[in-house]
Design an enzyme around this catalytic site. Structure first.
Site, PDB file in Angstrom:
ATOM      1  N   CYS A   2     -13.909 -44.884 -29.748  1.00 40.84           N
ATOM      2  CA  CYS A   2     -12.609 -44.242 -29.627  1.00 40.84           C
ATOM      3  C   CYS A   2     -12.069 -44.003 -31.027  1.00 40.84           C
ATOM      4  O   CYS A   2     -12.225 -44.822 -31.922  1.00 40.84           O
ATOM      5  CB  CYS A   2     -11.577 -45.059 -28.844  1.00 40.84           C
ATOM      6  N   ARG A  27     -16.657 -40.635 -32.623  1.00 31.32           N
ATOM      7  CA  ARG A  27     -16.394 -42.000 -32.157  1.00 31.32           C
ATOM      8  C   ARG A  27     -16.298 -42.076 -30.630  1.00 31.32           C
ATOM      9  O   ARG A  27     -16.145 -43.159 -30.062  1.00 31.32           O
ATOM     10  CB  ARG A  27     -15.087 -42.508 -32.761  1.00 31.32           C
ATOM     11  N   TRP A  74     -14.130 -43.020 -25.814  1.00 32.36           N
ATOM     12  CA  TRP A  74     -15.425 -43.438 -25.293  1.00 32.36           C
ATOM     13  C   TRP A  74     -15.096 -44.420 -24.174  1.00 32.36           C
ATOM     14  O   TRP A  74     -14.577 -45.505 -24.421  1.00 32.36           O
ATOM     15  CB  TRP A  74     -16.257 -44.122 -26.389  1.00 32.36           C
ATOM     16  N   ASN A  98      -7.745 -48.250 -29.437  1.00 33.17           N
ATOM     17  CA  ASN A  98      -9.180 -48.386 -29.675  1.00 33.17           C
ATOM     18  C   ASN A  98      -9.493 -49.867 -29.570  1.00 33.17           C
ATOM     19  O   ASN A  98      -8.916 -50.673 -30.305  1.00 33.17           O
ATOM     20  CB  ASN A  98      -9.531 -47.854 -31.078  1.00 33.17           C
ATOM     21  N   GLY A  99     -10.400 -50.229 -28.659  1.00 34.16           N
ATOM     22  CA  GLY A  99     -10.734 -51.645 -28.497  1.00 34.16           C
ATOM     23  C   GLY A  99     -10.816 -51.992 -27.023  1.00 34.16           C
ATOM     24  O   GLY A  99     -10.852 -51.103 -26.165  1.00 34.16           O
ATOM     25  N   GLU A 477     -37.953 -47.009 -35.382  1.00 33.30           N
ATOM     26  CA  GLU A 477     -36.831 -46.146 -35.740  1.00 33.30           C
ATOM     27  C   GLU A 477     -37.078 -44.708 -35.258  1.00 33.30           C
ATOM     28  O   GLU A 477     -36.190 -44.063 -34.707  1.00 33.30           O
ATOM     29  CB  GLU A 477     -36.603 -46.196 -37.258  1.00 33.30           C
ATOM     30  N   LYS A 481     -34.804 -42.526 -32.551  1.00 36.15           N
ATOM     31  CA  LYS A 481     -34.266 -41.187 -32.850  1.00 36.15           C
ATOM     32  C   LYS A 481     -34.605 -40.215 -31.725  1.00 36.15           C
ATOM     33  O   LYS A 481     -33.762 -39.478 -31.250  1.00 36.15           O
ATOM     34  CB  LYS A 481     -34.853 -40.621 -34.148  1.00 36.15           C
ATOM     35  N   GLU A 484     -32.632 -41.060 -28.389  1.00 36.48           N
ATOM     36  CA  GLU A 484     -31.178 -40.881 -28.313  1.00 36.48           C
ATOM     37  C   GLU A 484     -30.745 -39.420 -28.363  1.00 36.48           C
ATOM     38  O   GLU A 484     -29.733 -39.071 -27.781  1.00 36.48           O
ATOM     39  CB  GLU A 484     -30.445 -41.716 -29.372  1.00 36.48           C
ATOM     40  N   HIS A 500     -53.128 -54.237 -24.419  1.00 39.10           N
ATOM     41  CA  HIS A 500     -52.823 -55.471 -23.685  1.00 39.10           C
ATOM     42  C   HIS A 500     -51.879 -55.200 -22.523  1.00 39.10           C
ATOM     43  O   HIS A 500     -51.119 -56.084 -22.123  1.00 39.10           O
ATOM     44  CB  HIS A 500     -52.251 -56.519 -24.650  1.00 39.10           C
ATOM     45  N   LYS A 597     -20.552 -43.099 -32.288  1.00 38.84           N
ATOM     46  CA  LYS A 597     -21.076 -43.447 -33.607  1.00 38.84           C
ATOM     47  C   LYS A 597     -20.749 -44.881 -34.004  1.00 38.84           C
ATOM     48  O   LYS A 597     -21.566 -45.572 -34.589  1.00 38.84           O
ATOM     49  CB  LYS A 597     -20.478 -42.470 -34.628  1.00 38.84           C
TER      50      LYS A 597
HETATM   51  O1  M6R Z   1     -22.623 -48.640 -37.981  1.00 41.88           O
HETATM   52  P1  M6R Z   1     -23.838 -49.468 -37.755  1.00 41.88           P
HETATM   53  O2  M6R Z   1     -24.934 -49.180 -38.731  1.00 41.88           O
HETATM   54  O3  M6R Z   1     -23.539 -50.943 -37.695  1.00 41.88           O
HETATM   55  O4  M6R Z   1     -24.352 -49.061 -36.322  1.00 41.88           O
HETATM   56  C1  M6R Z   1     -25.413 -49.742 -35.716  1.00 41.88           C
HETATM   57  C2  M6R Z   1     -26.017 -48.927 -34.614  1.00 41.88           C
HETATM   58  O5  M6R Z   1     -25.087 -48.691 -33.598  1.00 41.88           O
HETATM   59  C3  M6R Z   1     -26.529 -47.585 -35.133  1.00 41.88           C
HETATM   60  O6  M6R Z   1     -27.439 -47.793 -36.166  1.00 41.88           O
HETATM   61  C4  M6R Z   1     -27.196 -46.768 -34.011  1.00 41.88           C
HETATM   62  O7  M6R Z   1     -28.321 -47.421 -33.546  1.00 41.88           O
HETATM   63  C5  M6R Z   1     -27.527 -45.388 -34.567  1.00 41.88           C
HETATM   64  N1  M6R Z   1     -26.424 -44.506 -34.371  1.00 41.88           N
HETATM   65  C6  M6R Z   1     -28.734 -44.791 -33.971  1.00 41.88           C
HETATM   66  O8  M6R Z   1     -29.061 -43.594 -34.592  1.00 41.88           O
END
Ligand code: M6R
Length: 602
Positions: A2, A27, A74, A98-99, A477, A481, A484, A500, A597
């Site tokens: 948010c 956000r 969000w 927010n929270g 990683e 990517k 998501e 396995h 984010k």
């Molecule tokens: O702001 P942060 O680096 O702490 O966020 C951690 C994860 O939420 C963040 O890396 C998330 O996995 C990425 N947006 C994925 O691309």
């Protein structure tokens, strides 16, 4: 999660709020809304709707006034709907939140307001609670109300009978503040208001800000005045649009040579690692006998690369922990534990809570953070900032590669201080590190070749990514990517582990992406590729140029760096692959479904 914004001053609030909300949309983008005190009606009027800020903008035609608050959501409590959108108004009080308020059901029962609520949110209950306490002194009502709340909050609040002021209060969820001759601004993130002033401050937790066009008065809960610590913005906010790219993600991928260079060059002196500018205490590297990396998602994957490097070069055991699980697993912590937190936003609540837990138990701490002045940075004993600049796309790219770059520097510094490498070897290590930006540039210049490879994945429902050694964390990683932003199910596997059990899932319908950058593991990786090909899988290979052989076809050649330095170039190639799959599928690359984010809920 948010985004909240507020403005009061001498200009029309509508444009300022909507512009800020567009910037904050990363956000959360389930719904958006604004509340502005309308001088003709003598009342705060709320305009809100499910969907993006663009839709809200269409509904905002008649919004008029110079004091207002806004929100981009969000969803947590209550589904995605117009009614559950913020701002929420109850009685004389209008607010954005927010929270998460954990005890909102109990407060609702205590106030007996169930039949009066218009939404299913925890936030509307907070508006009702403040309204219940309001007897003409806003700060007093806010303090009484938030002291009853269990949970996290960043709140921007307006009162119908105070047309020209906003109030703000926070626990954990960030609120930053700035002012200029036109008025005063607050937001969840400096990028939403940074264009109005380069001097800003983070609202201290458990203090109330009274905000007028003249500026801020901040008091603690006992009513004592507080002078906040001022920060200076060093990000080029005015120039932070998409710069002609269709998506922020592409722009941010393309910025990597520059930001990696910026992250490392300021910490190299005479070819040796140097953290003196940030006052990182050498003793944290020499006194520890174990390291715990705490992070989430992409940032945790950066930690896995750090583990590989530190264990290999410095022989210090490193564990990498998902922040959300860390404190529930009775972690081993002592005064020889160095905790390294990794976070782009510096606000991820799982990471923050884990950091606080480890510090309470005596661990020393260092954080690798992108956002200056963020909560994790402030809660940590030492901070190394990545110089990635604002990262807007939800999928993290340049934040990851700069985090990994910092791990290379940490490894070099530890190895130097602990005597694992002599000065000559440290300089060699650093000179390999300095080659990374141009290796990345080389990949970016050949991105059209990766675009062509993306075609083969457009209709896939499942993919596997296989690699060994350092390539395995890189693929974790890469796989995140792809998942998501393209919604293709993808799993990264250490190639040898596939047989396995999971190889049962390999068919001609499951493309496999194989990464090969580690010399000593080549022949075994070739065998693993054969195993999946025999089960019908199409294999796309990313191979370091010097390791190419007749044994396996190469789909994309990665530039030659020594093995331990391939983690960044390999991931950049995979970021591009995921990006092209997503954009060619016509998806909203920057705002993938269900995500936000900054993750400030546990
Ligand atoms: O702001 P942060 O680096 O702490 O966020 C951690 C994860 O939420 C963040 O890396 C998330 O996995 C990425 N947006 C994925 O691309």
């Amino acid at each position: 999660m948010c985004g909240i914004i507020g403005y009061t001053g001498y200009s029309e609030a509508r444009g300022i709020l909507l512009k800020g909300l567009k910037t904050l949309e990363y956000r959360g983008y389930d719904s958006a809304g604004v509340a502005v005190y309308h001088p003709d009606f003598n009342e705060t009027l709320v305009t809100k709707c499910e969907g993006r800020v663009e839709k809200l903008e269409e509904k905002c035609g008649s919004v008029k006034g110079v004091t207002g608050i806004g929100h981009t959501r969000w969803a947590t409590h209550g589904g995605v709907s117009d009614n559950n959108s913020h701002p929420h108004k109850f009685g004389r009080v209008t607010l954005v939140h927010n929270g998460i308020v954990e005890n909102y059901a109990a407060i609702k029962n205590q106030l007996g307001i169930a039949s009066k609520l218009k939404s299913q949110t925890d936030s509307e209950v907070v508006a009702a609670l403040i309204d219940a306490y309001y007897e003409g002194n806003p700060s007093e009502a806010i303090v009484k109300a938030v002291q009853e709340i269990t949970g996290t909050f960043g709140l921007a609040i307006m009162f119908d009978d105070i047309p020209d002021k906003i109030y703000a209060v926070r626990n954990v969820s960030p609120i930053v503040c700035c002012q200029n001759e036109d008025g005063a601004y607050i937001a969840s993130d400096i990028i939403a208001i940074g264009e109005y002033s380069e001097d800003y401050f983070v609202l201290p937790e458990f203090s109330v800000a009274e905000i007028s066009g003249e500026g801020f008065t901040i008091c603690d809960f006992e009513g004592n005045k507080i002078e906040p610590d001022m920060l200076t913005l060093d990000w080029d906010i005015k120039n932070s649009g998409k710069k002609g790219y269709p998506f922020f993600m592409e722009k941010e991928i393309m910025e990597q040579p520059e930001v990696i260079e910026k992250t490392i060059s300021s910490r190299i002196k005479d070819d040796m690692p140097d953290f003196s500018a940030e006052n990182v205490d050498d003793s944290i590297f020499t006194d520890c006998d174990n390291i715990t990396v705490i992070a989430c998602g992409t940032a945790m994957h950066a930690g896995l690369i750090g583990k590989h490097l530190i264990e290999k070069v410095c022989h210090v055991p490193v564990t990498v922990n998902m922040a959300s699980e860390y404190m529930y697993n009775d972690p081993i912590i002592n005064d020889k534990t160095l905790v390294i937190c990794v976070s782009q936003s510096g606000e991820t609540i799982d990471t923050l809570e884990a950091l606080k837990y480890a510090r309470r138990r005596g661990a020393r701490s260092l954080s690798i953070v992108n956002v200056k002045g963020s909560t994790i940075a402030r809660e940590s004993e030492n901070v190394i900032y990545t110089n990635a600049g604002p990262e807007i796309a939800v999928a993290s790219t340049k934040a990851y590669t700069t985090q990994v770059a910092v791990f290379y520097l940490i490894t070099a510094k530890m190895a130097q201080l602990r005597g694992n490498l002599n000065d000559y070897s440290v300089q060699n290590f650093v000179s390999e590190l300095k080659k990374i930006p141009s290796a990345v540039e080389d990949i970016l210049n050949r991105r059209n070749d990766i675009h062509l490879l993306a075609n083969g994945l457009l209709t896939a429902e499942h993919t596997f990514m296989i690699g060994r050694g350092l390539d395995y964390p890189s693929l974790l990683e890469a796989s995140l990517k792809l998942k998501e932003i393209s919604y293709i199910h993808s799993e990264a596997f250490a190639s040898g582990e596939l047989k396995h059990g999971t190889i049962a899932l390999i068919t001609s319908q499951t493309p496999v992406i194989a990464l090969m950058t580690q010399d000593a593991l080549m022949s075994k990786q070739v065998s693993n590729i054969r195993e999946v090909q025999s089960r019908g899988a199409e294999v796309v290979t990313f191979i370091k140029e010097s390791l190419q052989s007749k044994d396996v076809d190469c789909s994309f050649a990665l530039p030659n760096l020594s093995d331990d330095f391939m983690a960044i170039p390999a991931v950049v190639a995979m970021q591009l692959l995921a990006y092209y799959v997503s954009s060619d599928k016509g998806l909203d690359v920057d705002k993938p479904r269900n995500l936000a984010k900054v993750v400030t809920v546990e």
